[in-house]
Design an enzyme around this catalytic site. Structure first.
Site, PDB file in Angstrom:
ATOM      1  N   PHE A   1       0.602  -1.363  -0.113  1.00 47.46           N
ATOM      2  CA  PHE A   1      -0.261   0.067   0.034  1.00 47.46           C
ATOM      3  C   PHE A   1       0.875   1.458  -0.079  1.00 47.46           C
ATOM      4  O   PHE A   1       0.558   2.188  -0.646  1.00 47.46           O
ATOM      5  CB  PHE A   1      -0.830   0.009   1.247  1.00 47.46           C
ATOM      6  CG  PHE A   1      -2.052   0.941   0.925  1.00 47.46           C
ATOM      7  CD1 PHE A   1      -2.788   1.133  -0.151  1.00 47.46           C
ATOM      8  CD2 PHE A   1      -2.540   1.828   2.188  1.00 47.46           C
ATOM      9  CE1 PHE A   1      -3.882   2.213  -0.121  1.00 47.46           C
ATOM     10  CE2 PHE A   1      -3.517   2.932   2.102  1.00 47.46           C
ATOM     11  CZ  PHE A   1      -4.179   2.843   1.116  1.00 47.46           C
TER      12      PHE A   1
ATOM     13  N   ARG B   1      12.421   0.329   5.443  1.00 40.71           N
ATOM     14  CA  ARG B   1      13.708  -0.149   6.363  1.00 40.71           C
ATOM     15  C   ARG B   1      14.441  -0.894   5.447  1.00 40.71           C
ATOM     16  O   ARG B   1      15.574  -1.198   5.757  1.00 40.71           O
ATOM     17  CB  ARG B   1      13.020  -0.779   7.271  1.00 40.71           C
ATOM     18  CG  ARG B   1      12.245   0.072   8.294  1.00 40.71           C
ATOM     19  CD  ARG B   1      11.922  -0.864   9.520  1.00 40.71           C
ATOM     20  NE  ARG B   1      10.883  -1.722   9.220  1.00 40.71           N
ATOM     21  CZ  ARG B   1      10.357  -2.884  10.121  1.00 40.71           C
ATOM     22  NH1 ARG B   1      10.660  -2.720  11.463  1.00 40.71           N
ATOM     23  NH2 ARG B   1       9.261  -3.541   9.792  1.00 40.71           N
TER      24      ARG B   1
ATOM     25  N   LEU C   1      -0.315 -11.453   7.356  1.00 42.42           N
ATOM     26  CA  LEU C   1      -0.960 -10.268   8.127  1.00 42.42           C
ATOM     27  C   LEU C   1      -2.326 -10.137   7.604  1.00 42.42           C
ATOM     28  O   LEU C   1      -2.446  -9.880   6.397  1.00 42.42           O
ATOM     29  CB  LEU C   1      -0.006  -9.068   8.109  1.00 42.42           C
ATOM     30  CG  LEU C   1      -0.872  -7.941   8.741  1.00 42.42           C
ATOM     31  CD1 LEU C   1      -0.704  -7.907  10.147  1.00 42.42           C
ATOM     32  CD2 LEU C   1      -0.104  -6.487   8.365  1.00 42.42           C
TER      33      LEU C   1
ATOM     34  N   LYS D   1     -13.949  -2.543   8.293  1.00 42.62           N
ATOM     35  CA  LYS D   1     -14.442  -3.051   6.972  1.00 42.62           C
ATOM     36  C   LYS D   1     -13.537  -4.428   6.979  1.00 42.62           C
ATOM     37  O   LYS D   1     -14.037  -5.501   6.188  1.00 42.62           O
ATOM     38  CB  LYS D   1     -14.128  -2.061   5.824  1.00 42.62           C
ATOM     39  CG  LYS D   1     -12.661  -1.473   5.931  1.00 42.62           C
ATOM     40  CD  LYS D   1     -12.101  -2.352   4.856  1.00 42.62           C
ATOM     41  CE  LYS D   1     -10.568  -1.478   4.819  1.00 42.62           C
ATOM     42  NZ  LYS D   1      -9.787  -1.892   3.522  1.00 42.62           N
TER      43      LYS D   1
ATOM     44  N   GLY E   1      -9.936   4.786   1.294  1.00 45.71           N
ATOM     45  CA  GLY E   1     -10.648   4.877   0.013  1.00 45.71           C
ATOM     46  C   GLY E   1     -10.657   3.164  -0.536  1.00 45.71           C
ATOM     47  O   GLY E   1     -10.251   2.493   0.047  1.00 45.71           O
TER      48      GLY E   1
ATOM     49  N   ASP F   1     -15.364   1.606   0.310  1.00 47.23           N
ATOM     50  CA  ASP F   1     -13.868   0.727   0.830  1.00 47.23           C
ATOM     51  C   ASP F   1     -14.715  -0.590   1.253  1.00 47.23           C
ATOM     52  O   ASP F   1     -14.033  -1.773   1.113  1.00 47.23           O
ATOM     53  CB  ASP F   1     -13.326   1.430   1.748  1.00 47.23           C
ATOM     54  CG  ASP F   1     -11.716   0.843   1.922  1.00 47.23           C
ATOM     55  OD1 ASP F   1     -11.546   0.040   1.110  1.00 47.23           O
ATOM     56  OD2 ASP F   1     -11.189   1.296   3.195  1.00 47.23           O
TER      57      ASP F   1
ATOM     58  N   ARG G   1      -6.916  -9.370   1.355  1.00 42.10           N
ATOM     59  CA  ARG G   1      -6.477 -10.324   2.281  1.00 42.10           C
ATOM     60  C   ARG G   1      -7.412 -10.727   3.432  1.00 42.10           C
ATOM     61  O   ARG G   1      -7.331 -11.912   3.586  1.00 42.10           O
ATOM     62  CB  ARG G   1      -5.315  -9.670   2.903  1.00 42.10           C
ATOM     63  CG  ARG G   1      -3.948  -9.536   2.185  1.00 42.10           C
ATOM     64  CD  ARG G   1      -2.735  -9.230   3.035  1.00 42.10           C
ATOM     65  NE  ARG G   1      -2.993  -7.929   3.844  1.00 42.10           N
ATOM     66  CZ  ARG G   1      -2.340  -6.860   3.255  1.00 42.10           C
ATOM     67  NH1 ARG G   1      -1.288  -6.786   2.539  1.00 42.10           N
ATOM     68  NH2 ARG G   1      -2.380  -5.902   4.159  1.00 42.10           N
TER      69      ARG G   1
ATOM     70  N   LYS H   1      -5.085   1.921   8.529  1.00 42.42           N
ATOM     71  CA  LYS H   1      -6.085   1.627   8.849  1.00 42.42           C
ATOM     72  C   LYS H   1      -6.281   0.487  10.359  1.00 42.42           C
ATOM     73  O   LYS H   1      -5.544  -0.491  10.190  1.00 42.42           O
ATOM     74  CB  LYS H   1      -7.162   0.823   7.785  1.00 42.42           C
ATOM     75  CG  LYS H   1      -7.120   2.095   6.487  1.00 42.42           C
ATOM     76  CD  LYS H   1      -7.848   1.063   5.221  1.00 42.42           C
ATOM     77  CE  LYS H   1      -7.985   1.893   4.224  1.00 42.42           C
ATOM     78  NZ  LYS H   1      -8.252   1.597   3.132  1.00 42.42           N
TER      79      LYS H   1
END
Length: 338
Positions: free
Chosen positions: A15, A35, A282, A192, A137, A247, A258, A109
């Site tokens: 993202f 990183r 994740l 969501k 969004g 969204d 995911r 989020k």
């Protein structure tokens, strides 16, 4: 309206990289801070982030670095890290002299932890003087990176800040709208993912498209319940923002999500306990569940869909049921006080 002279994106996952690509459509000075030195070099030399976005080509002028010492020099800093890393990330940026001269756009989020609260509340403590806005969004990362049509909501208590950010990110194929309701957008962005888990389970159990569409309506009601408890939803129309209903629909209907994928795989699993123990990817909805349960308890809320998903995903918190049913959706739909 003035443009930001430079934009930083903090977070080099799918993202964050896609948001850097989006920002680079309108700004010639965009740097992705991450990183992983190897990924930074890959972005610089090959203009790809294969680990997260495959062979999608990134803008030629997009820069990447691991050197946080220079991030304070960027006018707009977009935060795109996993929710569990939010507090530590903000504290780290604070040690690198982030100040009121840096505008923050939060694209993470979820909820802040220890104690459970909104990111906006945590920022009041950690960076109280930095202008802040929130980005939510219907945005699948790979589609953003491919420069496909999309939209988002930008929310800030300072509507001038929201408008400036929207102006800097908007294009012919990327539409933005602005809002002052930072609470509803944050709540929707976190919940969501949980509803998407249920959508995936419903899909696995062959509940049908009618049930999945009905879930969307019930989910919007539960978003409104928690948002109102936290001080949001001053206008009922806030629920219609791209960052809320848009969204939610995308996350619940796309197996590219995911969370929906996780719910579907949980639903078809023959050994759900083993599946939950061995699933390593994740899943933000899974991370958010325990935090939302804290808020439900604190504000004495009745949110049957959230509770039912929790009974399937974290059965040691709520006694497990035989399987996901339509009952929780019906309970929510029967309410007429929302």
């Amino acid at each position: 309206m003035n443009k930001f002279k430079n934009i930083a994106v903090y977070g080099g996952g799918s993202f964050g990289t896609s948001l850097a690509s989006l920002a680079a459509q309108n700004c010639n000075n965009v740097t992705l801070f991450l990183r992983d030195e190897a990924i930074a070099k890959e972005i610089l030399h090959n203009k790809t982030n294969v680990k997260y976005l495959g062979d999608i080509k990134l803008p030629a002028h997009l820069q990447a670095t691991t050197n946080l010492d220079i991030i304070k020099d960027f006018e707009l800093i977009i935060i795109a890290v996993p929710s569990y890393a939010f507090d530590d990330s903000i504290k780290l940026l604070k040690t690198h002299s982030i100040s009121k001269d840096n505008t923050l756009l939060i694209a993470t989020k979820g909820f802040a932890r220890n104690p459970t609260t909104l990111f906006s509340d945590r920022l009041k403590t950690l960076l109280p003087h930095s202008p802040t806005a929130f980005f939510v969004g219907p945005n699948l990362a790979k589609e953003l990176a491919k420069n496909l049509p999309a939209s988002a909501s930008i929310a800030s208590l300072d509507i001038d800040i929201a408008n400036k950010i929207a102006y800097n990110l908007s294009s012919k194929i990327f539409t933005t709208n602005v809002s002052s309701d930072i609470v509803t957008l944050q709540v929707a962005g976190a919940l969501k993912n949980i509803f998407a888990i249920k959508s995936g389970i419903d899909l696995a159990r062959k509940q049908g498209e009618n049930a999945r569409a009905t879930l969307i309506v019930a989910a919007l009601k539960e978003i409104a319940i928690l948002s109102k408890a936290l001080g949001g939803m001053q206008k009922n129309s806030d629920i219609l923002l791209e960052g809320v209903v848009g969204d939610l629909v995308l996350t619940c209907y796309s197996l590219g999500s995911r969370n929906t994928k996780f719910g579907y795989e949980l639903g078809i699993s023959s050994d759900k306990k083993q599946f939950l123990q061995e699933y390593k990817e994740l899943v933000e909805g899974r991370e958010a569940l325990k935090l939302v349960l804290d808020l439900i308890k604190k504000y004495n809320l009745h949110m049957p869909i959230i509770s039912e998903v929790a009974s399937c995903v974290i059965p040691y918190v709520i006694p497990a049921k035989a399987g996901m049913t339509y009952e929780s959706t019906q309970q929510c739909l029967r309410r007429n006080d929302i």
